[in-house]
Design an enzyme around this catalytic site. Structure first.
Site, PDB file in Angstrom:
ATOM      1  N   HIS A 267      48.628  -8.947  60.631  1.00  0.00           N
ATOM      2  CA  HIS A 267      47.981  -8.130  59.601  1.00  0.00           C
ATOM      3  C   HIS A 267      48.165  -8.767  58.209  1.00  0.00           C
ATOM      4  O   HIS A 267      47.196  -9.032  57.497  1.00  0.00           O
ATOM      5  CB  HIS A 267      48.585  -6.721  59.630  1.00  0.00           C
ATOM      6  CG  HIS A 267      48.024  -5.798  58.597  1.00  0.00           C
ATOM      7  ND1 HIS A 267      47.069  -4.864  58.892  1.00  0.00           N
ATOM      8  CD2 HIS A 267      48.263  -5.666  57.268  1.00  0.00           C
ATOM      9  CE1 HIS A 267      46.750  -4.194  57.793  1.00  0.00           C
ATOM     10  NE2 HIS A 267      47.469  -4.655  56.795  1.00  0.00           N
ATOM     11  N   GLU A 268      49.407  -9.043  57.873  1.00  0.00           N
ATOM     12  CA  GLU A 268      49.669  -9.621  56.546  1.00  0.00           C
ATOM     13  C   GLU A 268      49.084 -11.027  56.448  1.00  0.00           C
ATOM     14  O   GLU A 268      48.646 -11.446  55.380  1.00  0.00           O
ATOM     15  CB  GLU A 268      51.167  -9.617  56.228  1.00  0.00           C
ATOM     16  CG  GLU A 268      51.827  -8.228  56.221  1.00  0.00           C
ATOM     17  CD  GLU A 268      51.142  -7.184  55.337  1.00  0.00           C
ATOM     18  OE1 GLU A 268      50.558  -7.574  54.302  1.00  0.00           O
ATOM     19  OE2 GLU A 268      51.182  -5.980  55.687  1.00  0.00           O
ATOM     20  N   HIS A 271      45.617 -10.696  55.230  1.00  0.00           N
ATOM     21  CA  HIS A 271      45.587 -10.510  53.774  1.00  0.00           C
ATOM     22  C   HIS A 271      45.817 -11.849  53.070  1.00  0.00           C
ATOM     23  O   HIS A 271      45.157 -12.176  52.088  1.00  0.00           O
ATOM     24  CB  HIS A 271      46.723  -9.572  53.332  1.00  0.00           C
ATOM     25  CG  HIS A 271      46.435  -8.107  53.521  1.00  0.00           C
ATOM     26  ND1 HIS A 271      45.326  -7.498  52.995  1.00  0.00           N
ATOM     27  CD2 HIS A 271      47.127  -7.128  54.158  1.00  0.00           C
ATOM     28  CE1 HIS A 271      45.363  -6.186  53.303  1.00  0.00           C
ATOM     29  NE2 HIS A 271      46.444  -5.942  54.008  1.00  0.00           N
ATOM     30  N   GLU A 297      41.652  -4.978  53.069  1.00  0.00           N
ATOM     31  CA  GLU A 297      42.148  -4.397  54.317  1.00  0.00           C
ATOM     32  C   GLU A 297      41.235  -4.767  55.490  1.00  0.00           C
ATOM     33  O   GLU A 297      41.695  -4.885  56.624  1.00  0.00           O
ATOM     34  CB  GLU A 297      42.250  -2.876  54.149  1.00  0.00           C
ATOM     35  CG  GLU A 297      43.098  -2.179  55.176  1.00  0.00           C
ATOM     36  CD  GLU A 297      44.574  -2.573  55.165  1.00  0.00           C
ATOM     37  OE1 GLU A 297      45.041  -3.204  54.202  1.00  0.00           O
ATOM     38  OE2 GLU A 297      45.250  -2.252  56.166  1.00  0.00           O
TER      39      GLU A 297
HETATM   40 ZN    ZN Z   1      47.108  -4.109  54.802  1.00  0.00          ZN
END
Ligand code: ZN
Length: 503
Positions: A267-268, A271, A297
């Site tokens: 997830h990160e 980003h 996101e």
């Molecule tokens: Zn996030």
């Protein structure tokens, strides 16, 4: 110097100052000893106030005033469309900033910096009363902020606009009601189905160091550049940038759940690829910034869910994972593992939630935040309100505040209006991913061979490098030819989960 160059020059220096401030924030949430809290709160709030003063000072207002009318943002005499866009985006930030007194910026930053470690402690000790005086202060400051900025009839819209420009409470309500109509019966059918996806496969003891190493292998394969970043541990995973050449991520490890660390890192990593992929020619300006928090996101959740929870992804990684954890996984098939990681089950913690129930977590926060901001509900009433909403939406009631209202970091930062961007990210990411699949027909094949560069390059070119040349609405329009609806996301969920559950 022409006004565009003068602006670029000034904004570059302000951005460098903000990069230095971010380094202090990163340190606060990773390695800073607790005793440093008060001094650090002073340091960051003083620097934030300096950056703010510089941004609303003559170095920006003078050249900006040669391009736009500073009161209305309307562009002056015959600018080309690129310059017009650039100056309008700078003006939006300027217009917002200039309404906020320096003392207020300083106070908000100091209050949040003091609140954060108390939130960590309250969460550890399961004691909301430690955090509540800080939360009260932060809410009062947010009301003050709205009174400085407020031109909207709904106070919450003023805060929402900071994270998702142009999106209103009404837009979010409409999307959430569409989502709810389909999600609630789908989740109910899944719960009633009695299908066992063997979640316990993931809930065994998995060595922390090995989890960490595996997460870094995946990050490297995704194309996260460790020469321009690093991974550390934090209570609440986050990504932070000092410059596109230094973008750092954090994750957390649970020795009794394999997926916390892996999904956190992926997830990160999503980003971070966004930040590393920005157009540095425009560094300091809105053209070297993410479009919105929702689009940010969309990138993290695209990698986490659409890629990281997909069959092709694990066709490639599962045999490797079996070699790292033979004692846990040698007797598990790929199919069993795939079902296990895609278990749908209401739980207390948002970041651990599956793709379906996740959105209900956001809806309850959205409702509570509106009550805080629009209706001035008492802070003391919040924990039980949280639990009531949890019961209403997910059918479960937290027994502790740690697994209830204290679970998320956002309010300790003073970030109200942020949560809806998470659900928007889910709606955006499928629209983006559908377009990627159209443009790269053998995408699944690439992924099942561990080849992520075509996907990453597509995202870099079509999303990351765009900067704020487009708004989120314009980007979704141009990718899908339609305005945003929940439909593509629901279709995706139905297709994927009907293979696992009878829905
Ligand atoms: Zn996030």
């Amino acid at each position: 110097m022409n006004p565009v160059d003068a602006l670029k020059n000034e904004l570059k220096q302000i951005k460098d100052l903000k990069g230095a401030i971010n380094l202090l924030y990163w340190d606060m949430e990773t390695y800073m000893p607790k005793g440093g809290t008060e001094a650090r709160a002073r340091q960051v709030s003083m620097l934030e106030a300096m950056a703010h003063e510089r941004f609303i000072g003559e170095g920006v207002s003078k050249p900006l005033g040669e391009l736009v009318d500073l009161d209305s943002g309307k562009s002056l005499n015959g600018l080309d469309s690129n310059t017009e866009r650039l100056s309008f985006e700078i003006w939006k930030d300027y217009h917002r900033a200039v309404a906020l007194p320096k003392e207020f910026v300083e106070e908000l930053s100091r209050t949040a910096s003091l609140a954060h470690p108390v939130w960590v402690e309250a969460r550890e000790k399961n004691d909301f009363s430690l955090f509540s005086p800080h939360l009260e202060k932060l809410i009062a400051l947010k009301h003050k902020e709205i009174s400085y900025l407020g031109s909207n009839s709904i106070p919450y819209d003023t805060l929402l606009d900071e994270y998702e420009p142009g999106v209103t409470t009404e837009d979010v309500e409409k999307l959430f009601s569409e989502l709810k109509t389909d999600l609630v019966p789908m989740i109910k059918a899944i719960q009633d189905s009695g299908v066992d996806t063997k979640r316990e496969i993931l809930q065994q003891h998995y060595d922390a160091n090995k989890q960490w190493e595996f997460s870094e292998v995946i990050l490297k394969d995704m194309g996260y550049d460790f020469n321009c970043g690093r991974q550390d541990k934090a209570v609440h995973p986050f990504t932070i940038d000092f410059h596109p050449t230094d973008v750092r991520i954090t994750t957390r490890i649970n020795e009794n759940n394999l997926m916390d660390c892996l999904t956190g890192s992926i997830h990160e990593g999503g980003h971070a690829l966004y930040e590393q992929g920005l157009d540095t020619d425009w560094y300091g300006t809105p053209f070297c910034e993410a479009i919105s928090y929702g689009i940010h996101e969309s990138q993290s959740r695209l990698w986490e869910n659409l890629v990281g929870l997909s069959k092709p992804f694990w066709e490639y990684y599962f045999p490797k994972l079996q070699t790292v954890f033979p004692e846990n996984l040698s007797n598990v098939s790929l199919d069993e593992f795939y079902r296990s990681i895609n278990t749908v089950k209401p739980g207390f913690i948002r970041v651990d939630a599956d793709e379906l129930t996740y959105n209900l977590h956001i809806m309850l926060r959205f409702e509570i935040e509106q009550m805080i901001i629009n209706d001035n509900i008492e802070v003391a009433a919040l924990p039980s309100l949280w639990n009531d909403k949890m019961e209403e939406y997910l059918g479960i009631r937290p027994e502790t505040d740690t697994e209830g209202i204290l679970q998320d970091v956002h309010w300790s930062h003073g970030s109200f209006g942020y949560f809806p961007t998470y659900a928007l990210g889910n709606l955006y990411n499928i629209i983006i991913f559908n377009k990627v699949n159209e443009d790269i027909p053998d995408l699944n094949n690439n992924i099942s061979n561990g080849k992520f560069s075509p996907l990453r390059e597509w995202l870099k070119k079509n999303i990351h490098q765009v900067g704020r040349k487009q708004t989120a609405k314009e980007m979704i329009q141009s990718l899908s030819g339609e305005n945003l609806t929940a439909k593509p996301f629901i279709t995706y969920l139905r297709n994927k989960y009907s293979e696992i559950y009878p829905i």
